[in-house]
Design a protein around this motif. Structure first.
Motif, short mmCIF file in Angstrom:
data_model
loop_
_atom_site.label_atom_id
_atom_site.label_comp_id
_atom_site.label_asym_id
_atom_site.label_seq_id
_atom_site.Cartn_x
_atom_site.Cartn_y
_atom_site.Cartn_z
N LEU A 1 0.84 -1.19 0.00
CA LEU A 1 0.00 0.00 0.00
C LEU A 1 0.88 1.25 0.00
N SER B 1 -7.52 1.85 4.45
CA SER B 1 -6.88 1.99 3.15
C SER B 1 -7.91 1.76 2.07
N MET C 1 -2.85 4.26 1.96
CA MET C 1 -3.03 4.11 3.39
C MET C 1 -3.60 5.41 3.98
#
Length: 420
Positions: free
Chosen positions: A291, A374, A385
């Motif tokens: 992420l 997220s 995120m």
């Protein structure tokens, strides 16, 4: 006979519900489950496990969940912990006028984790979560440049007016404005890029566009008062801080997880030009799950070379409320808010207040909105995120929503009565 009682069955999305199971044997393990399908067809679910009390009841206002998606006494935990079946999908109401989110609540009289046709719920209820109160009107706004949707409470008014903005996702997002209109505000959900004929990307912030939006509100026959408010998050909060600083029409501003300077895109207002602090895309961080963590991409507001990009917020004549999630992973929001507060202090200004919430992430939204750590963004290949932890984030949403409305009522309609 096992009964599941939920009241009210039809309510605004920010209202708490009372959820109770009765007719159980004492000390019976049960599973409570919530589920809804959003407008894109994505299923969201949550589960929690409870033991019935001596009377054979589970009252979520008193009973503590022992496990599942949350633990402890959380009366709205099933809603706050709704998770998408499709990873990194954010629950967001698009059509606020025509339909609610319909949430199904099920109770299983055992531990229930795996779907099975043989494991049917012992009781079920469906509730409607609306984003507009009865009588709220939606008026499409197309000024000379301005694009948005104005939500008007029922009645003749006049109502305190405000502009509602979101951040880097672009487009027109209406669910917060429609809820604020349901609480008595004339709320203009304002788009400023990636919508209709507006620029696809935000290349420059022209503050005259936002001034036109404020003047449209002030010129509306149902809007009262000498000024308007702004509620905004993320990039929108950065713009809102500049509006509070340079536009005399703005008398009350709520900045949710914003910055203290102009970042990435220059700001122009008449003869004023503020160059931005450049983004540093080479500093983006990838989490172990792949992420994007973007907080390091934002340039250093302490660097000498960047001081010309700091918003001179001490010039603001109206009141400002900063709302911060201390576990924000999109911005270092707490540090930026503290910079704003310190700048105001140095200049002897007392028109700025900070609400800071430990454990809350970036997406601080109205209560009842599921915690989203997220999600995907239209401008990034990988999910982003947002940070935070579910329980403190939910608490921050509940508290800040009340405080935001109190702040707006007090400073936009000081002689009027609050709807809270």
């Amino acid at each position: 006979m096992i009964r599941l009682t939920v009241t009210p069955k039809i309510a605004l999305a920010d209202e708490p519900l009372k959820i109770k199971v009765s007719g159980l044997p004492p000390s019976q393990l049960v599973t409570l489950q919530a589920s809804l399908t959003d407008e894109k067809g994505v299923l969201f679910c949550s589960k929690a496990f409870y033991w019935s009390d001596k009377a054979g009841e589970v009252d979520l206002e008193r009973a503590a969940a022992t496990g599942g998606d949350y633990a402890g006494v959380q009366p709205m935990g099933l809603f706050q912990c709704l998770k998408p079946e499709k990873l990194f999908h954010r629950l967001m109401k698009r059509d606020v006028m025509q339909s609610p989110f319909r949430v199904r609540l099920d109770v299983f009289n055992s531990y229930h984790m795996l779907s099975s046709p043989h494991n049917q719920p012992a009781a079920s209820q469906t509730v409607e979560r609306w984003y507009v109160a009865p009588g709220v009107q939606r008026v499409q706004i197309r000024g000379s440049r301005v694009r948005g949707a104005l939500f008007l409470p029922p009645g003749e008014g006049p109502f305190p007016g405000l502009i509602d903005m979101f951040g880097g996702v672009g487009g027109l997002i209406e669910f917060r404005a429609s809820l604020l209109a349901s609480r008595g505000f004339a709320a203009l959900a304002l788009a400023y890029f990636a919508y209709e004929d507006l620029p696809r990307c935000l290349d420059v912030v022209d503050l005259e566009y936002f001034e036109e939006a404020a003047n449209i509100l002030l010129g509306h026959p149902k809007v009262g008062g000498a000024g308007v408010g702004v509620v905004a998050i993320c990039k929108g909060a950065e713009i809102a801080l500049a509006m509070a600083t340079f536009l005399p029409q703005i008398t009350a501003t709520v900045c949710i997880n914003g910055t203290s300077a102009i970042h990435g895109t220059a700001l122009n207002y008449r003869d004023l030009h503020i160059s931005p602090i450049p983004y540093k895309p080479e500093c983006v961080r990838l989490t172990p799950l792949g992420l994007l963590s973007l907080s390091s991409v934002i340039g250093d507001t302490q660097a000498e070379a960047n001081q010309g990009s700091i918003i001179p917020v001490e010039k603001a004549q109206g009141q400002i409320l900063l709302v911060v999630g201390e576990s924000d992973q999109n911005y270092d929001s707490k540090a930026y808010a503290e910079e704003v507060m310190e700048r105001m202090r140095r200049h002897g200004r007392k028109n700025c207040t900070l609400l800071s919430y430990p454990g809350a992430g970036h997406l601080i939204e109205p209560p009842g909105s599921p915690f989203c750590r997220s999600s995907r963004s239209p401008f990034f290949v990988l999910p982003v995120m947002w940070g935070g932890e579910a329980q403190p984030h939910a608490a921050a949403q509940e508290h800040s929503w009340r405080e935001i409305q109190k702040f707006l009522w007090h400073h936009l309609c000081p002689t009027g009565s609050s709807k809270l």
